[in-house]
Design an enzyme around this catalytic site. Structure first.
Site, PDB file in Angstrom:
ATOM      1  N   PHE A  81      50.718  33.801  -5.966  1.00 39.33           N
ATOM      2  CA  PHE A  81      49.825  34.956  -6.119  1.00 39.33           C
ATOM      3  C   PHE A  81      48.513  34.562  -6.827  1.00 39.33           C
ATOM      4  CE2 PHE A  81      49.223  38.240  -9.641  1.00 39.33           C
ATOM      5  CZ  PHE A  81      48.176  38.875  -9.001  1.00 39.33           C
ATOM      6  N   GLY A 118      55.776  30.896  -3.331  1.00 47.12           N
ATOM      7  CA  GLY A 118      54.489  30.925  -2.641  1.00 47.12           C
ATOM      8  C   GLY A 118      54.678  30.849  -1.129  1.00 47.12           C
ATOM      9  N   TYR A 160      62.261  32.253 -20.041  1.00 48.49           N
ATOM     10  CA  TYR A 160      60.920  32.116 -19.449  1.00 48.49           C
ATOM     11  C   TYR A 160      59.868  31.911 -20.554  1.00 48.49           C
ATOM     12  CZ  TYR A 160      56.491  33.408 -17.288  1.00 48.49           C
ATOM     13  OH  TYR A 160      55.176  33.407 -16.864  1.00 48.49           O
TER      14      TYR A 160
HETATM   15  N1  NAD Z   1      51.720  37.064 -12.733  1.00 49.44           N
HETATM   16  C1  NAD Z   1      51.595  37.241 -14.049  1.00 49.44           C
HETATM   17  O1  NAD Z   1      51.464  38.381 -14.528  1.00 49.44           O
HETATM   18  C2  NAD Z   1      51.581  36.063 -14.986  1.00 49.44           C
HETATM   19  C3  NAD Z   1      51.463  36.325 -16.365  1.00 49.44           C
HETATM   20  C4  NAD Z   1      51.470  35.251 -17.240  1.00 49.44           C
HETATM   21  C5  NAD Z   1      51.535  33.953 -16.772  1.00 49.44           C
HETATM   22  N2  NAD Z   1      51.655  33.724 -15.433  1.00 49.44           N
HETATM   23  C6  NAD Z   1      51.747  32.329 -14.986  1.00 49.44           C
HETATM   24  O2  NAD Z   1      50.815  32.130 -13.934  1.00 49.44           O
HETATM   25  C7  NAD Z   1      51.325  31.171 -13.011  1.00 49.44           C
HETATM   26  C8  NAD Z   1      51.281  31.706 -11.592  1.00 49.44           C
HETATM   27  O3  NAD Z   1      52.061  32.880 -11.518  1.00 49.44           O
HETATM   28  P1  NAD Z   1      52.109  33.816 -10.218  1.00 49.44           P
HETATM   29  O4  NAD Z   1      52.208  35.206 -10.692  1.00 49.44           O
HETATM   30  O5  NAD Z   1      51.038  33.430  -9.289  1.00 49.44           O
HETATM   31  O6  NAD Z   1      53.552  33.426  -9.647  1.00 49.44           O
HETATM   32  P2  NAD Z   1      53.977  32.906  -8.196  1.00 49.44           P
HETATM   33  O7  NAD Z   1      55.471  32.834  -8.213  1.00 49.44           O
HETATM   34  O8  NAD Z   1      53.325  33.722  -7.147  1.00 49.44           O
HETATM   35  O9  NAD Z   1      53.357  31.449  -8.162  1.00 49.44           O
HETATM   36  C9  NAD Z   1      54.036  30.295  -8.608  1.00 49.44           C
HETATM   37  C10 NAD Z   1      53.830  29.223  -7.552  1.00 49.44           C
HETATM   38  O10 NAD Z   1      54.451  28.023  -8.005  1.00 49.44           O
HETATM   39  C11 NAD Z   1      55.214  27.477  -6.930  1.00 49.44           C
HETATM   40  N3  NAD Z   1      56.305  26.710  -7.533  1.00 49.44           N
HETATM   41  C12 NAD Z   1      57.375  27.180  -8.224  1.00 49.44           C
HETATM   42  N4  NAD Z   1      58.165  26.161  -8.607  1.00 49.44           N
HETATM   43  C13 NAD Z   1      57.574  25.033  -8.169  1.00 49.44           C
HETATM   44  C14 NAD Z   1      57.906  23.653  -8.250  1.00 49.44           C
HETATM   45  N5  NAD Z   1      59.035  23.249  -8.875  1.00 49.44           N
HETATM   46  N6  NAD Z   1      57.081  22.749  -7.686  1.00 49.44           N
HETATM   47  C15 NAD Z   1      55.954  23.147  -7.037  1.00 49.44           C
HETATM   48  N7  NAD Z   1      55.594  24.428  -6.910  1.00 49.44           N
HETATM   49  C16 NAD Z   1      56.387  25.358  -7.472  1.00 49.44           C
HETATM   50  C17 NAD Z   1      55.704  28.679  -6.141  1.00 49.44           C
HETATM   51  O11 NAD Z   1      56.072  28.369  -4.811  1.00 49.44           O
HETATM   52  C18 NAD Z   1      54.479  29.580  -6.208  1.00 49.44           C
HETATM   53  O12 NAD Z   1      53.571  29.296  -5.156  1.00 49.44           O
HETATM   54  C19 NAD Z   1      52.730  30.815 -13.505  1.00 49.44           C
HETATM   55  O13 NAD Z   1      52.645  29.622 -14.257  1.00 49.44           O
HETATM   56  C20 NAD Z   1      53.098  31.965 -14.404  1.00 49.44           C
HETATM   57  O14 NAD Z   1      54.035  31.576 -15.399  1.00 49.44           O
HETATM   58  C21 NAD Z   1      51.686  34.756 -14.526  1.00 49.44           C
END
Ligand code: NAD
Length: 311
Positions: free
Chosen positions: A11, A36, A142
């Site tokens: 995302f 993703g 987490y």
């Molecule tokens: N969405 C939120 O509100 C939020 C808030 C705080 C922090 N974050 C952080 O932002 C980042 C992105 O979050 P998001 O909301 O886009 O989540 P998301 O799940 O959409 O994106 C995470 C991506 O990482 C990939 N991924 C997961 N494990 C993997 C691995 N072992 N190797 C390679 N790729 C891998 C997934 O396929 C995905 O594309 C994360 O690090 C999350 O902890 C998000």
């Protein structure tokens, strides 16, 4: 600039990749497509080099960082609820995966790494608004794993400069509406399907909802600003919204009067989470630009346009 975005098919990552490509950066994505999807990269597919692989795999990571000047490290298991079900896998990906990315970045001479951290590191700390100097007290595997990632970034000497960005409740187009969905995509999906919105607990808990383009802005600023190196910075709006208020905002944006059903409070949920963003304003020149009502409207509109592509 030559950049790598880990988790670039997710995302937030895909929104960042689209913007980086539009700014003529040379963009590579490393993603294992666990949450993703390739269609997230469709708008910039021709301009991006996509490598399928896992951040825990040192060989793949070494290939991914080769020739890159900056790494945005977003790949993670991103769900408090999932982390209770799979704490080991969460720590493996979020902590050891970060270590692998940093090690490889050091060997490849990467100049700077921008780490996607989370408001969940504050957890049980009663301080409000959240300030970067306060003691982290994560309440879930987490939160622990994101904090471990921060500490790994900060302890890798010598290594690339690192900038820790602590995102607060990010929402926007392409956010996953699946089983571990965050509250905004859940409410939007309920409005689309004519279902009731499930609110865990009283709904009086508050969050700092941040539109994804503001998070992208912070990441772009974090590439260049010299004094950002070594900093931890909250990325949010600085405004609190209760979950009950969010139901109203989603209702107005979609024109659907949502019925609410209250469920049990969830493990790992804190009562209030709002950020002090003074440091990000001062250090990065960051300034959030999207009001919640406007961001929710844009999300509802764009997701409706994208829906056919997601099948
Ligand atoms: N969405 C939120 O509100 C939020 C808030 C705080 C922090 N974050 C952080 O932002 C980042 C992105 O979050 P998001 O909301 O886009 O989540 P998301 O799940 O959409 O994106 C995470 C991506 O990482 C990939 N991924 C997961 N494990 C993997 C691995 N072992 N190797 C390679 N790729 C891998 C997934 O396929 C995905 O594309 C994360 O690090 C999350 O902890 C998000």
């Amino acid at each position: 600039m030559r950049v790598l975005v880990t988790g670039g098919a997710g995302f937030i990552g895909s929104n960042l990749v689209e913007r980086l490509a539009a700014c003529d950066h040379s963009v590579r994505v490393l993603d294992n497509f666990s949450t993703g999807v390739r269609s997230n990269l469709a708008p910039c597919h021709d301009d991006v080099d996509v490598l399928e692989g896992d951040v825990r795999d040192p060989d793949v990571v070494a290939r991914a960082v080769e020739g890159r000047e900056v790494v945005f490290h977003l790949a993670a298991v991103n769900s408090v609820q999932r982390s209770f079900e799979a704490p080991g896998a969460t720590l493996e990906t979020n902590a050891r995966g970060t270590l692998e990315v940093l090690r490889a970045a050091r060997r490849a001479g990467v100049r700077r790494l921008v780490y996607a951290s989370s408001s969940s590191v504050y957890g049980a700390n009663p301080g409000s608004p959240r300030r970067e100097g306060s003691e982290p007290q994560p309440l879930s595997p987490y939160g622990c794993s994101k904090l471990a990632g921060e500490r790994i970034c900060e302890s890798m000497e010598p290594g690339p400069e690192t900038v820790v960005l602590r995102y607060f409740n990010v929402y926007g187009p392409r956010q996953d509406g699946g089983s571990y969905a965050a509250v905004v995509p859940r409410f939007l999906a309920a409005a689309r399907a004519g279902n009731e919105a499930v609110v865990f607990g009283t709904g009086r808990q508050s969050r700092d909802f941040t539109f994804v383009s503001d998070v992208v802005q912070a990441n772009l600023l974090a590439i260049d600003v010299p004094q950002a190196a070594g900093q931890r910075l909250n990325i949010a709006t600085g405004s609190a919204t209760t979950i009950n208020e969010l139901v109203e905002v989603v209702g107005r944006a979609t024109g659907v009067d949502l019925d609410v059903r209250h469920g049990e409070p969830r493990a790992g949920d804190v009562a209030h989470s709002v950020a002090d963003i003074t440091a990000a304003r001062r250090v990065l020149g960051y300034a959030p630009t999207t009001e919640l009502a406007d961001g929710i409207r844009q999300t509802a509109l764009l997701d409706a346009e994208l829906a056919p592509a997601h099948g």
